[in-house]
Design an enzyme around this catalytic site. Sequence first.
Site, PDB file in Angstrom:
ATOM      1  N   GLY A  15       0.824  -1.217   0.000  1.00 47.33           N
ATOM      2  CA  GLY A  15       0.000   0.000   0.000  1.00 47.33           C
ATOM      3  C   GLY A  15       0.854   1.263   0.000  1.00 47.33           C
ATOM      4  O   GLY A  15       0.741   2.118  -0.888  1.00 47.33           O
ATOM      5  N   ALA A  91       9.810  -2.461   2.839  1.00 43.83           N
ATOM      6  CA  ALA A  91       9.383  -3.835   3.154  1.00 43.83           C
ATOM      7  C   ALA A  91       9.317  -4.053   4.666  1.00 43.83           C
ATOM      8  O   ALA A  91      10.285  -3.770   5.378  1.00 43.83           O
ATOM      9  CB  ALA A  91      10.347  -4.837   2.527  1.00 43.83           C
ATOM     10  N   THR A  94       4.099  -7.024  10.323  1.00 42.41           N
ATOM     11  CA  THR A  94       3.789  -7.035  11.750  1.00 42.41           C
ATOM     12  C   THR A  94       3.518  -8.472  12.167  1.00 42.41           C
ATOM     13  O   THR A  94       3.133  -9.306  11.342  1.00 42.41           O
ATOM     14  CB  THR A  94       2.519  -6.211  12.083  1.00 42.41           C
ATOM     15  OG1 THR A  94       1.455  -6.651  11.238  1.00 42.41           O
ATOM     16  CG2 THR A  94       2.743  -4.729  11.902  1.00 42.41           C
ATOM     17  N   PHE A 150       1.245  -1.172  22.363  1.00 44.79           N
ATOM     18  CA  PHE A 150       0.705  -2.442  22.881  1.00 44.79           C
ATOM     19  C   PHE A 150       0.857  -3.528  21.821  1.00 44.79           C
ATOM     20  O   PHE A 150       0.456  -3.335  20.673  1.00 44.79           O
ATOM     21  CB  PHE A 150      -0.814  -2.311  23.110  1.00 44.79           C
ATOM     22  CG  PHE A 150      -1.211  -1.853  24.469  1.00 44.79           C
ATOM     23  CD1 PHE A 150      -1.209  -0.507  24.782  1.00 44.79           C
ATOM     24  CD2 PHE A 150      -1.609  -2.763  25.426  1.00 44.79           C
ATOM     25  CE1 PHE A 150      -1.610  -0.072  26.031  1.00 44.79           C
ATOM     26  CE2 PHE A 150      -2.008  -2.335  26.678  1.00 44.79           C
ATOM     27  CZ  PHE A 150      -1.997  -0.989  26.977  1.00 44.79           C
ATOM     28  N   TYR A 155       7.941  -5.152  16.742  1.00 39.93           N
ATOM     29  CA  TYR A 155       7.834  -4.125  15.693  1.00 39.93           C
ATOM     30  C   TYR A 155       8.395  -2.780  16.181  1.00 39.93           C
ATOM     31  O   TYR A 155       9.143  -2.103  15.470  1.00 39.93           O
ATOM     32  CB  TYR A 155       6.363  -4.007  15.312  1.00 39.93           C
ATOM     33  CG  TYR A 155       6.030  -3.114  14.148  1.00 39.93           C
ATOM     34  CD1 TYR A 155       6.104  -3.580  12.845  1.00 39.93           C
ATOM     35  CD2 TYR A 155       5.580  -1.805  14.349  1.00 39.93           C
ATOM     36  CE1 TYR A 155       5.746  -2.774  11.767  1.00 39.93           C
ATOM     37  CE2 TYR A 155       5.226  -0.993  13.282  1.00 39.93           C
ATOM     38  CZ  TYR A 155       5.307  -1.481  11.995  1.00 39.93           C
ATOM     39  OH  TYR A 155       4.951  -0.666  10.941  1.00 39.93           O
ATOM     40  N   PRO A 185       5.582   6.930   9.554  1.00 34.39           N
ATOM     41  CA  PRO A 185       4.137   7.038   9.361  1.00 34.39           C
ATOM     42  C   PRO A 185       3.391   6.768  10.654  1.00 34.39           C
ATOM     43  O   PRO A 185       3.827   5.955  11.482  1.00 34.39           O
ATOM     44  CB  PRO A 185       3.825   5.937   8.342  1.00 34.39           C
ATOM     45  CG  PRO A 185       5.129   5.555   7.727  1.00 34.39           C
ATOM     46  CD  PRO A 185       6.164   5.816   8.780  1.00 34.39           C
ATOM     47  N   GLY A 186       2.261   7.417  10.805  1.00 29.40           N
ATOM     48  CA  GLY A 186       1.302   7.028  11.835  1.00 29.40           C
ATOM     49  C   GLY A 186       0.444   5.906  11.275  1.00 29.40           C
ATOM     50  O   GLY A 186       0.919   5.063  10.506  1.00 29.40           O
ATOM     51  N   TYR A 187      -0.829   5.895  11.629  1.00 31.83           N
ATOM     52  CA  TYR A 187      -1.741   4.860  11.123  1.00 31.83           C
ATOM     53  C   TYR A 187      -2.232   5.277   9.738  1.00 31.83           C
ATOM     54  O   TYR A 187      -2.795   6.350   9.572  1.00 31.83           O
ATOM     55  CB  TYR A 187      -2.886   4.635  12.110  1.00 31.83           C
ATOM     56  CG  TYR A 187      -2.377   3.853  13.307  1.00 31.83           C
ATOM     57  CD1 TYR A 187      -2.538   2.477  13.377  1.00 31.83           C
ATOM     58  CD2 TYR A 187      -1.658   4.492  14.319  1.00 31.83           C
ATOM     59  CE1 TYR A 187      -2.013   1.750  14.440  1.00 31.83           C
ATOM     60  CE2 TYR A 187      -1.133   3.778  15.384  1.00 31.83           C
ATOM     61  CZ  TYR A 187      -1.315   2.412  15.430  1.00 31.83           C
ATOM     62  OH  TYR A 187      -0.782   1.691  16.476  1.00 31.83           O
ATOM     63  N   VAL A 188      -1.953   4.411   8.761  1.00 32.64           N
ATOM     64  CA  VAL A 188      -2.245   4.709   7.360  1.00 32.64           C
ATOM     65  C   VAL A 188      -3.166   3.608   6.839  1.00 32.64           C
ATOM     66  O   VAL A 188      -3.002   2.434   7.205  1.00 32.64           O
ATOM     67  CB  VAL A 188      -0.920   4.736   6.548  1.00 32.64           C
ATOM     68  CG1 VAL A 188      -1.185   4.928   5.064  1.00 32.64           C
ATOM     69  CG2 VAL A 188       0.007   5.834   7.079  1.00 32.64           C
TER      70      VAL A 188
HETATM   71  N1  CAA Z   1      -4.414   0.400  24.064  1.00 28.00           N
HETATM   72  C1  CAA Z   1      -4.982   0.096  25.254  1.00 28.00           C
HETATM   73  N2  CAA Z   1      -5.326  -1.144  25.607  1.00 28.00           N
HETATM   74  C2  CAA Z   1      -5.126  -2.110  24.728  1.00 28.00           C
HETATM   75  C3  CAA Z   1      -4.546  -1.863  23.473  1.00 28.00           C
HETATM   76  C4  CAA Z   1      -4.196  -0.542  23.163  1.00 28.00           C
HETATM   77  N3  CAA Z   1      -3.642  -0.207  21.989  1.00 28.00           N
HETATM   78  N4  CAA Z   1      -4.448  -3.043  22.822  1.00 28.00           N
HETATM   79  C5  CAA Z   1      -4.977  -3.981  23.627  1.00 28.00           C
HETATM   80  N5  CAA Z   1      -5.372  -3.406  24.760  1.00 28.00           N
HETATM   81  C6  CAA Z   1      -6.019  -4.060  25.889  1.00 28.00           C
HETATM   82  C7  CAA Z   1      -7.422  -4.590  25.498  1.00 28.00           C
HETATM   83  O1  CAA Z   1      -8.388  -3.559  25.564  1.00 28.00           O
HETATM   84  C8  CAA Z   1      -7.667  -5.676  26.503  1.00 28.00           C
HETATM   85  O2  CAA Z   1      -8.077  -5.110  27.713  1.00 28.00           O
HETATM   86  P1  CAA Z   1      -9.104  -5.904  28.642  1.00 28.00           P
HETATM   87  O3  CAA Z   1      -8.454  -7.215  28.971  1.00 28.00           O
HETATM   88  O4  CAA Z   1      -9.278  -5.004  29.809  1.00 28.00           O
HETATM   89  O5  CAA Z   1     -10.341  -6.067  27.786  1.00 28.00           O
HETATM   90  C9  CAA Z   1      -6.271  -6.242  26.729  1.00 28.00           C
HETATM   91  O6  CAA Z   1      -5.340  -5.220  26.286  1.00 28.00           O
HETATM   92  C10 CAA Z   1      -6.060  -7.504  25.934  1.00 28.00           C
HETATM   93  O7  CAA Z   1      -6.346  -7.213  24.556  1.00 28.00           O
HETATM   94  P2  CAA Z   1      -6.818  -8.342  23.551  1.00 28.00           P
HETATM   95  O8  CAA Z   1      -8.031  -9.048  24.067  1.00 28.00           O
HETATM   96  O9  CAA Z   1      -6.910  -7.737  22.184  1.00 28.00           O
HETATM   97  O10 CAA Z   1      -5.600  -9.388  23.669  1.00 28.00           O
HETATM   98  P3  CAA Z   1      -4.993 -10.287  22.596  1.00 28.00           P
HETATM   99  O11 CAA Z   1      -3.887 -11.049  23.229  1.00 28.00           O
HETATM  100  O12 CAA Z   1      -6.043 -11.032  21.851  1.00 28.00           O
HETATM  101  O13 CAA Z   1      -4.361  -9.267  21.496  1.00 28.00           O
HETATM  102  C11 CAA Z   1      -2.980  -7.518  20.716  1.00 28.00           C
HETATM  103  C12 CAA Z   1      -3.463  -8.290  21.929  1.00 28.00           C
HETATM  104  C13 CAA Z   1      -2.194  -8.437  19.791  1.00 28.00           C
HETATM  105  C14 CAA Z   1      -2.089  -6.406  21.226  1.00 28.00           C
HETATM  106  C15 CAA Z   1      -4.190  -6.984  19.934  1.00 28.00           C
HETATM  107  O14 CAA Z   1      -4.957  -6.186  20.777  1.00 28.00           O
HETATM  108  C16 CAA Z   1      -3.748  -6.166  18.738  1.00 28.00           C
HETATM  109  O15 CAA Z   1      -3.506  -6.689  17.662  1.00 28.00           O
HETATM  110  N6  CAA Z   1      -3.626  -4.856  18.902  1.00 28.00           N
HETATM  111  C17 CAA Z   1      -3.199  -3.973  17.846  1.00 28.00           C
HETATM  112  C18 CAA Z   1      -1.747  -3.702  17.959  1.00 28.00           C
HETATM  113  C19 CAA Z   1      -1.440  -2.559  17.018  1.00 28.00           C
HETATM  114  O16 CAA Z   1      -1.736  -1.415  17.305  1.00 28.00           O
HETATM  115  N7  CAA Z   1      -0.853  -2.869  15.871  1.00 28.00           N
HETATM  116  C20 CAA Z   1      -0.572  -1.865  14.914  1.00 28.00           C
HETATM  117  C21 CAA Z   1      -0.643  -2.495  13.537  1.00 28.00           C
HETATM  118  S1  CAA Z   1      -0.503  -1.296  12.249  1.00 28.00           S
HETATM  119  C22 CAA Z   1       1.107  -0.888  12.265  1.00 28.00           C
HETATM  120  O17 CAA Z   1       1.920  -1.374  12.977  1.00 28.00           O
HETATM  121  C23 CAA Z   1       1.483   0.162  11.268  1.00 28.00           C
HETATM  122  C24 CAA Z   1       2.221   1.263  11.907  1.00 28.00           C
HETATM  123  O18 CAA Z   1       3.422   1.354  11.732  1.00 28.00           O
HETATM  124  C25 CAA Z   1       1.484   2.256  12.674  1.00 28.00           C
END
Ligand code: CAA
Length: 249
Positions: A15, A91, A94, A150, A155, A185-188
């Site tokens: 993307g 490249a 996550t 989180f 990463y 980048p932030g979230y894209v």
């Molecule tokens: N902020 C605050 N709390 C968070 C959180 C966040 N970002 N992520 C998870 N939590 C909390 C949940 O709310 C949950 O709280 P409760 O137990 O009180 O309900 C607790 O942590 C557990 O969360 P999950 O049930 O989702 O646990 P899991 O083990 O199934 O998954 C995880 C955990 C893998 C972190 C999942 O939440 C996830 O995939 N999060 C997204 C991570 C993320 O932001 N990735 C960015 C991808 S895009 C990218 O990386 C591009 C870039 O460069 C910006």
Amino acid sequence: MMTQRLALVTGGAGGIGTAICRQLAADGRRIVSTCVDPEAENIEAWVEALRSDGIEADWVQCDVSDHDACVRMAETVQERFGTVDILVNVAGITSDGFLHKMSADSWQKVIDINLSGVFNVTHQFVAGMRQQGFGRVVNISSVNGQSGQFGQTNYSAAKAGMHGFTMALAKEGAPKGVTANTVSPGYVKTSMTDAMPDKVREAIVSQIPAGDMGRPEDIARAVSFLTADEASYINGANLPVNGALFCSF
Ligand code: CAA
């Protein structure tokens, strides 16, 4: 007349990568992308889509986490296209999970592709850039490498590591006309953010002062700026593009 500069974009069919390729082509660059799996990435369709918009782009196969493969890829690029003037390391993958649940394999894969990949590829081209007295290296990092996130110890570590790599390379390259910068980048809107749990993505988007995720073109604009011939004094910098999600100086 000056010859067209050659830009190599790793992961150029993704993307953000595609937007960067399109922007650099609009800037008058010749475009070559790396591609790890031509079929899975549907690379020929990607080439066709660009061609139908008047952009001639090519690709070379390469797994950026494999140093030997990068050596072979660089030989092919030199043979088929010439010396790389602009390198954009996009490249990346996550493999999210809380650290207490993360496998060693998940850690290693993210470090190998996102961080060692930058070394493996840049290592091939920096000598040529130094020799010709011109080079632009842009590493696509992430807001999460600046602030931590989180579920992303792997990463965030890789993306933060890219900044150290970039700053050191900037000092080495500056006397030879080679710049190295990061764009964070932030979230894209891409398949990477599409893969996030909806609830988490919505919670994050609600915290972005700009009110929405960025577009790949927003990142491409920053890369265009940093790769210009006129950007020779911008070196070792990080350019955040995150809708004010994380502000620092
Ligand atoms: N902020 C605050 N709390 C968070 C959180 C966040 N970002 N992520 C998870 N939590 C909390 C949940 O709310 C949950 O709280 P409760 O137990 O009180 O309900 C607790 O942590 C557990 O969360 P999950 O049930 O989702 O646990 P899991 O083990 O199934 O998954 C995880 C955990 C893998 C972190 C999942 O939440 C996830 O995939 N999060 C997204 C991570 C993320 O932001 N990735 C960015 C991808 S895009 C990218 O990386 C591009 C870039 O460069 C910006």
